[in-house]
Design a protein around this motif. Structure first.
Motif, mmCIF file in Angstrom:
data_model
loop_
_atom_site.group_PDB
_atom_site.id
_atom_site.type_symbol
_atom_site.label_atom_id
_atom_site.label_comp_id
_atom_site.label_asym_id
_atom_site.label_seq_id
_atom_site.Cartn_x
_atom_site.Cartn_y
_atom_site.Cartn_z
ATOM 1 N N ASN A 1 0.842 -1.179 0.000
ATOM 2 C CA ASN A 1 0.000 0.000 0.000
ATOM 3 C C ASN A 1 0.887 1.243 0.000
ATOM 4 O OD1 ASN A 1 -1.732 2.062 0.546
ATOM 5 N ND2 ASN A 1 -2.690 1.097 2.328
ATOM 6 N N GLU B 1 -10.059 0.752 -4.658
ATOM 7 C CA GLU B 1 -9.430 1.520 -3.592
ATOM 8 C C GLU B 1 -8.094 2.097 -4.027
ATOM 9 O OE1 GLU B 1 -11.076 -0.238 0.437
ATOM 10 O OE2 GLU B 1 -8.905 -0.298 0.326
ATOM 11 N N ASP C 1 -8.731 8.359 -1.045
ATOM 12 C CA ASP C 1 -8.463 7.283 -0.074
ATOM 13 C C ASP C 1 -9.712 6.828 0.662
ATOM 14 O OD1 ASP C 1 -5.931 7.525 -0.835
ATOM 15 O OD2 ASP C 1 -5.198 8.514 0.980
ATOM 16 N N ARG D 1 -1.516 -4.155 1.106
ATOM 17 C CA ARG D 1 -2.836 -3.542 1.035
ATOM 18 C C ARG D 1 -3.793 -4.395 1.847
ATOM 19 N NH1 ARG D 1 -4.814 -2.988 -4.866
ATOM 20 N NH2 ARG D 1 -4.157 -5.144 -4.984
ATOM 21 N N LYS E 1 0.280 4.324 0.022
ATOM 22 C CA LYS E 1 -0.125 5.411 0.921
ATOM 23 C C LYS E 1 0.384 5.149 2.332
ATOM 24 C CE LYS E 1 -3.746 6.215 -2.252
ATOM 25 N NZ LYS E 1 -4.848 5.509 -2.885
ATOM 26 N N HIS F 1 -12.400 4.105 1.693
ATOM 27 C CA HIS F 1 -12.407 2.645 1.817
ATOM 28 C C HIS F 1 -13.663 2.116 1.110
ATOM 29 C CE1 HIS F 1 -12.054 -1.289 3.471
ATOM 30 N NE2 HIS F 1 -12.973 -1.143 4.398
#
Lengths: 54, 67, 315
Positions: free
Chosen positions: C109, C264, C270, C149, C111, C272
């Motif tokens: 992920n 996603e 961002d 993720r 982010k 969910h």
């Protein structure tokens, strides 16, 4: 499954109901109609998913 | 319009099943609540989640799908 | 990973040279670190640009819809399940495809990685299971396994379910104790709490439809949100419209969603968005014993009737 997702999103369960009534079952129709109307009445007015409510 | 808001149940009834039953109920003079508002659909297979959501959007308090 | 890249390139070059396929769909390195972009290699030279790393988050099955040419496609576990979906839904022919299956150990992920460093990550290198991420100030090494993720950490189908060539060895499939912990947590709330939860969740939604566009399941010629007559859902930022969009988008994926996480990964805000589809995945499994895209010969449950379908919701 649709009803499940609606409920998952916070819709009260009884707002969406399903039934199966044959065209000969007028009595069942009247009974179920009364049930549905009562259960929705018990929940009161709906505020969710209404356009213009927010 | 009455002062207190009456709950409205939008009912999607299949032409061949429940709509027939509703018709028969009418012919037989059976009572059912006046807050049931009937929409006739050609078949319950015509039903779509969009209908349910647009009913709520337009201010329905409940939705009843009957085949 | 490096051996994967070599094998993918060799396979792709061979396929294109022999004329078995007209195009190989895969990933190419993106222009920023921690990103790959979908790439269609049409010549053996182009095929040398194909890559594979921990950032192949998009779902390539998205690019198969209604294609006529012969296609080689790189597929991880979830992609392969979406390819099965496409074949079952007659969006592509099995004969047209040459599937290069890649056993996947989950994608990271980006982010989350960004939160580990104070300023912007400018490079990310990968050796084995270790990632080295660096900003202009600092450099740290991390284990990729710790930063997967969310959908990858919940994945139980890492190996492709359908393939013509498999790159590397099949990996072990994880067994999860409680795969639907997140869904159960929402289910435990009461109606108003749920409503508020989704209100907060969708607070940032800008209606860019990136989630829909990234999703391989969303291939309708005209999406319901774009229809204007009748107009099912308003086009503005009204809360009800946003919720309607997310509800219907998710519901259209019922019994089809493979939890690939492309929605996603694509979301710029961002959000969910899998919170919706996760519930449907759980219900499919509990009500119909169904997992999407596992078998090319089976129709999805909402598409067929079986006498033992659950019907206790009908009066």
């Amino acid at each position: 499954m649709m009803a499940n997702l609606l409920e998952h999103m916070g819709m009260e369960k009884d707002r969406v109901q399903f039934s199966w009534i044959s065209s000969a079952e007028a009595t069942k129709f009247a009974t179920v109609a009364r049930e549905v109307a009562q259960s929705v009445e018990a929940l009161g007015p709906n505020t969710k998913f209404v356009k213009g409510s927010d | 319009m009455s002062e207190t808001k009456q709950t409205k149940v939008v009912s999607f009834l299949c032409n061949w099943c429940s709509y027939g039953a509703a018709d028969l109920a009418g012919v037989s003079r059976m009572q059912y609540p006046e807050n049931i508002r009937v929409i006739r659909i050609p078949c319950t297979g015509r039903m779509s989640p969009k209908f349910v959501l647009s009913a709520f959007r337009e201010g329905a308090d409940g939705v009843w799908v009957s085949g | 990973m490096e051996s994967y890249i070599e094998q993918i390139r060799t396979l792709a070059v061979d396929l294109l040279k022999s004329g078995k396929v007209d195009v190989v769909i895969g990933y190419r390195r993106g222009s920023v670190p921690m990103a790959t972009v979908p790439f269609m290699a049409r010549t053996p030279e182009q095929a040398k640009q194909l890559t594979w790393d921990s950032h192949c988050t998009l779902n390539l099955a998205n690019y198969l819809t209604n294609r006529q040419e012969k296609i080689g496609i790189i597929a991880k576990g979830c992609d392969s399940r979406n390819i099965v979906n496409h074949i079952v839904e007659n969006k592509i022919n099995r004969d047209q495809l040459h599937i290069i299956g890649v056993p996947c150990k989950g994608m990271v992920n980006p982010k989350e990685l960004q939160t580990l460093l104070d300023d912007e990550i400018i490079s990310c290198a990968e050796t084995g299971s270790t990632l080295t991420i660096a900003s202009s100030q600092a450099e740290i090494k991390i284990e990729r396994e710790d930063h997967l993720r969310n959908n990858c950490s919940l994945c139980t189908h890492r190996n492709p379910v359908i393939y013509d060539d498999l790159v590397g060895e099949a990996v072990e499939e994880p067994v999860l104790d409680d795969p639907f912990k997140d869904v159960n947590a929402i289910e435990a709330m009461d109606a108003d709490e749920k409503w508020n939860y989704f209100d907060d969740l969708l607070d940032g939604c800008i209606r860019c439809y990136a989630c829909r566009n990234a999703c391989p399941l969303c291939y309708c010629p005209t999406c319901f949100v774009d229809e204007s007559d009748p107009q099912w859902v308003g086009k503005g930022q009204n809360d009800t419209d946003i919720k309607t969009f997310h509800f219907l988008r998710a519901f259209h994926c019922a019994g089809r969603c493979t939890d690939c996480g492309a929605c996603e990964a694509a979301c710029p805000m961002d959000i969910h968005v899998r919170a919706f589809t996760r519930k449907l995945i759980k219900d499919s499994k509990e009500l119909f014993g169904w997992e999407a895209g596992m078998d090319i010969s089976k129709r999805p449950p909402l598409d067929t009737f079986a006498p033992d379908d659950p019907n206790d919701f009908i009066k």
